[in-house]
Design a protein around this motif. Structure first.
Motif, mmCIF file in Angstrom:
data_model
loop_
_atom_site.group_PDB
_atom_site.id
_atom_site.type_symbol
_atom_site.label_atom_id
_atom_site.label_comp_id
_atom_site.label_asym_id
_atom_site.label_seq_id
_atom_site.Cartn_x
_atom_site.Cartn_y
_atom_site.Cartn_z
ATOM 1 N N THR A 216 -16.305 3.962 34.011
ATOM 2 C CA THR A 216 -17.281 2.973 33.267
ATOM 3 C C THR A 216 -16.908 3.055 31.657
ATOM 4 O O THR A 216 -16.846 4.164 31.340
ATOM 5 C CB THR A 216 -18.861 3.348 33.561
ATOM 6 N N ASN A 217 -16.881 2.042 31.136
ATOM 7 C CA ASN A 217 -16.526 2.016 29.643
ATOM 8 C C ASN A 217 -15.138 2.804 29.367
ATOM 9 O O ASN A 217 -15.426 3.787 28.497
ATOM 10 C CB ASN A 217 -17.958 2.570 29.005
ATOM 11 N N VAL A 218 -14.242 2.709 30.099
ATOM 12 C CA VAL A 218 -13.208 3.495 29.740
ATOM 13 C C VAL A 218 -12.155 2.744 28.823
ATOM 14 O O VAL A 218 -11.811 1.447 29.421
ATOM 15 C CB VAL A 218 -12.385 3.926 31.215
ATOM 16 N N SER A 219 -11.408 3.036 28.002
ATOM 17 C CA SER A 219 -10.481 2.362 27.123
ATOM 18 C C SER A 219 -9.362 2.065 27.628
ATOM 19 O O SER A 219 -8.914 2.756 28.399
ATOM 20 C CB SER A 219 -10.399 3.049 25.770
ATOM 21 N N LEU A 220 -8.818 0.747 27.628
ATOM 22 C CA LEU A 220 -7.362 0.581 28.159
ATOM 23 C C LEU A 220 -6.271 1.812 27.289
ATOM 24 O O LEU A 220 -5.460 2.079 28.367
ATOM 25 C CB LEU A 220 -7.058 -0.745 27.686
ATOM 26 N N PHE A 221 -6.528 2.069 26.411
ATOM 27 C CA PHE A 221 -5.546 3.417 25.737
ATOM 28 C C PHE A 221 -5.629 4.355 26.457
ATOM 29 O O PHE A 221 -4.929 5.088 26.994
ATOM 30 C CB PHE A 221 -6.073 3.596 24.360
ATOM 31 N N THR A 222 -7.180 4.916 27.210
ATOM 32 C CA THR A 222 -7.165 5.901 27.954
ATOM 33 C C THR A 222 -6.450 5.911 29.447
ATOM 34 O O THR A 222 -5.772 6.753 29.853
ATOM 35 C CB THR A 222 -8.691 6.379 28.139
ATOM 36 N N ILE A 223 -6.566 4.708 29.903
ATOM 37 C CA ILE A 223 -5.554 4.493 31.190
ATOM 38 C C ILE A 223 -4.313 4.527 31.048
ATOM 39 O O ILE A 223 -3.552 5.181 31.668
ATOM 40 C CB ILE A 223 -6.159 2.983 31.679
ATOM 41 N N LEU A 224 -3.875 4.125 29.945
ATOM 42 C CA LEU A 224 -2.288 4.163 29.585
ATOM 43 C C LEU A 224 -2.148 5.480 29.429
ATOM 44 O O LEU A 224 -0.893 6.022 30.028
ATOM 45 C CB LEU A 224 -2.186 3.577 27.965
ATOM 46 N N ALA A 225 -2.820 6.531 28.577
ATOM 47 C CA ALA A 225 -2.666 7.954 28.553
ATOM 48 C C ALA A 225 -2.662 8.742 29.796
ATOM 49 O O ALA A 225 -1.583 9.328 29.967
ATOM 50 C CB ALA A 225 -3.723 8.667 27.420
ATOM 51 N N ILE A 226 -3.497 8.488 30.684
ATOM 52 C CA ILE A 226 -3.432 9.144 31.996
ATOM 53 C C ILE A 226 -2.221 8.528 32.993
ATOM 54 O O ILE A 226 -1.677 9.452 33.492
ATOM 55 C CB ILE A 226 -4.791 8.371 32.791
ATOM 56 N N LEU A 227 -1.945 7.297 33.004
ATOM 57 C CA LEU A 227 -0.610 7.012 33.406
ATOM 58 C C LEU A 227 0.665 7.696 32.888
ATOM 59 O O LEU A 227 1.639 7.771 33.744
ATOM 60 C CB LEU A 227 -0.417 5.430 33.366
ATOM 61 N N LEU A 228 0.643 8.147 31.656
ATOM 62 C CA LEU A 228 1.731 8.820 31.089
ATOM 63 C C LEU A 228 2.028 10.207 31.731
ATOM 64 O O LEU A 228 3.044 10.768 31.563
ATOM 65 C CB LEU A 228 1.586 8.947 29.579
ATOM 66 N N VAL A 229 1.052 10.783 32.421
ATOM 67 C CA VAL A 229 1.192 12.028 33.065
ATOM 68 C C VAL A 229 1.836 12.200 34.209
ATOM 69 O O VAL A 229 2.968 12.621 34.292
ATOM 70 C CB VAL A 229 -0.309 12.703 33.511
ATOM 71 N N PRO A 230 1.700 11.171 35.378
ATOM 72 C CA PRO A 230 2.629 11.170 36.407
ATOM 73 C C PRO A 230 4.186 10.391 35.974
ATOM 74 O O PRO A 230 5.144 10.897 36.478
ATOM 75 C CB PRO A 230 1.998 10.166 37.246
ATOM 76 N N MET A 231 3.962 9.449 34.809
ATOM 77 C CA MET A 231 5.425 9.061 34.430
ATOM 78 C C MET A 231 6.026 10.116 33.850
ATOM 79 O O MET A 231 7.520 10.257 34.043
ATOM 80 C CB MET A 231 5.275 8.139 33.433
ATOM 81 N N THR A 232 5.786 11.190 33.163
ATOM 82 C CA THR A 232 6.280 12.377 32.478
ATOM 83 C C THR A 232 6.988 13.167 33.565
ATOM 84 O O THR A 232 7.969 13.604 33.545
ATOM 85 C CB THR A 232 5.295 13.210 31.807
#
Length: 428
Positions: A216-232
């Motif tokens: 709830t109330n999660v910034s789209l930037f936060t989602i992008l940052a989380i996705l960068l972990v598996p991408m790395t």
């Protein structure tokens, strides 16, 4: 790493079968899930025992995510650079540039995503200076990193006087309010999770609070940052590019003998490192505060280095370390002394478990005794004290950093040549 082994690993990576680092990744993921489950169970027990509802409340978890993101992004930046063999003490400076660039881009283009891009570019610019100094000219990597941080502090102060001080609502050390990034929530879960969390049941309410906090109330930037972990992880451990990056950090001489341009790959890794750190800085000015302030990073670049070391230069470990630092910071910011005091019970139980584990392994009898004594001392401190002084509560994240680094130091496996200068053709 011998030439034969490197050649075989490069062939395996090209065929996308089993590159370096893939062995044990599945079991490592299982261990991480088991550890997370045990941690939730422990926090649930402590919450009920110590009557500290904020330990697993949705508000605490939501703040934890927001505080962990910039630390995690800085730590991922450090991973990219140091996996290529370049020590990056300048992460703090690159984050400082990112905070200023994020606010400047969002204000001037009236779009927060323009701020995200500007913050990433500002961090990359600081990283480029670090790469020129260390890779091309062989400057001591620690000195170069410190210089980048000092330079970033002075440059952002100067630029703020030129730009923000002339804008309505801004001054020499602060920008006007920046456009907000959109937040999202998972549809259909808010009411159900809120009702379950309010019951304060053992474990079930804790799981509901955690899920509500991250959905709830999660910034789209936060989602992008989380996705960068598996991408790395994917890029560094599942592609030829990542293999060559890591080869430059493990054995640049062998990599060069196989035709890898070590300078080029180190430049790429350091600049990517700056992009990640710049994104972490932009997050602070665009999401965490919606305004740029001088000193906004507050040492998070250095805490990111600690999270990287705690994570043993692995993305999953970095995510765990960043979450730990964000969680302790969130507790002291939201609720003060009571939840931090309750954490003493969790620490005592954890130390007791470690002592028992070491006692079973008879090679670590002395370590088991020391850990057991520490567990008893922490438990006695928890039982005899009703609270923790506010002065100690405010430095909880920094104390956590020191404790984590001291405990993690015994199992570290850094890249072999990190921090060592490399000159082309030095093997001849």
């Amino acid at each position: 790493m011998s030439q034969t082994v490197l050649t075989k690993d490069a062939r395996d990576a090209t065929r996308a079968r089993k590159p370096i680092g893939a062995r044990g990744s599945k079991s490592g993921g299982h261990a991480l899930l088991i550890g997370f489950g045990a941690l939730v169970l422990l926090l649930s027990f402590v919450r009920v025992t110590a009557d500290a509802a904020d330990l697993t409340s949705s508000g605490t978890i939501n703040v934890t995510v927001a505080l962990a993101v910039p630390i995690g992004l800085a730590a991922l930046g450090g991973l990219w650079s140091e996996r290529a063999g370049v020590l990056n003490i300048g992460l703090e400076g690159m984050m400082i540039l990112g905070t200023w660039g994020g606010a400047w881009g969002a204000i001037n283009f009236a779009n927060p995503w323009a701020g995200v891009i500007a913050g990433a570019l500002a961090g990359a610019l600081g990283a480029l200076l670090h790469a020129i100094a260390t890779v091309t000219f062989g400057v001591d990597q620690i000195i170069s990193g410190v210089a980048v941080t000092i330079l970033a502090t002075g440059v952002t102060q100067f630029l703020s006087k030129l730009t923000f001080a002339e804008m309505p609502g801004g001054n020499d050390s602060q920008s006007p309010p920046v456009p907000r990034l959109q937040t999202v929530s998972l549809p259909g879960t808010e009411n159900a999770l809120s009702a379950l969390e309010s019951r304060h049941w053992f474990l079930l309410s804790d799981v509901a609070g955690i899920l509500r906090g991250v959905t709830t109330n999660v910034s789209l930037f936060t989602i992008l940052a989380i996705l960068l972990v598996p991408m790395t992880y994917f890029v560094c451990w599942r592609t030829v590019f990542g293999l060559r990056i890591r080869a430059c950090g493990e054995n640049p001489v062998a990599a060069e003998s196989l035709g890898v341009n070590v300078y080029c790959y180190r430049y790429a890794a350091v600049i990517i490192s700056g992009v990640f750190a710049g994104l972490g800085g932009a997050f602070l000015s665009l999401v965490a505060a919606n305004v740029y302030r001088e000193g906004q990073t507050a040492g998070r670049g250095f805490i990111g280095l600690a999270a990287m070391i705690f994570g043993n230069w692995r993305p999953s470990g970095i995510a765990a370390g960043a979450t730990l630092f964000g969680y302790t910071d969130a507790l002291q910011l939201r609720s003060g002394a009571q939840p931090v005091h309750a954490l003493l019970l969790a620490v005592a139980i954890t130390l007791a478990g470690v002592a028992i584990y070491k006692l079973i392994d008879q090679r670590h009898t002395r370590g088991a005794m020391v850990t057991g004594i520490a567990a008893v001392a922490v438990f006695v401190g928890f039982a005899l004290s009703g609270t923790i002084p506010a002065q100690f509560t405010s430095v909880t994240p920094h104390v956590t950093t020191l404790l984590v680094l001291s405990l993690a130091a015994q199992r570290l496996r850094p890249p072999t040549t990190v921090g060592m200068p490399y000159r082309r053709g030095q093997a001849k």
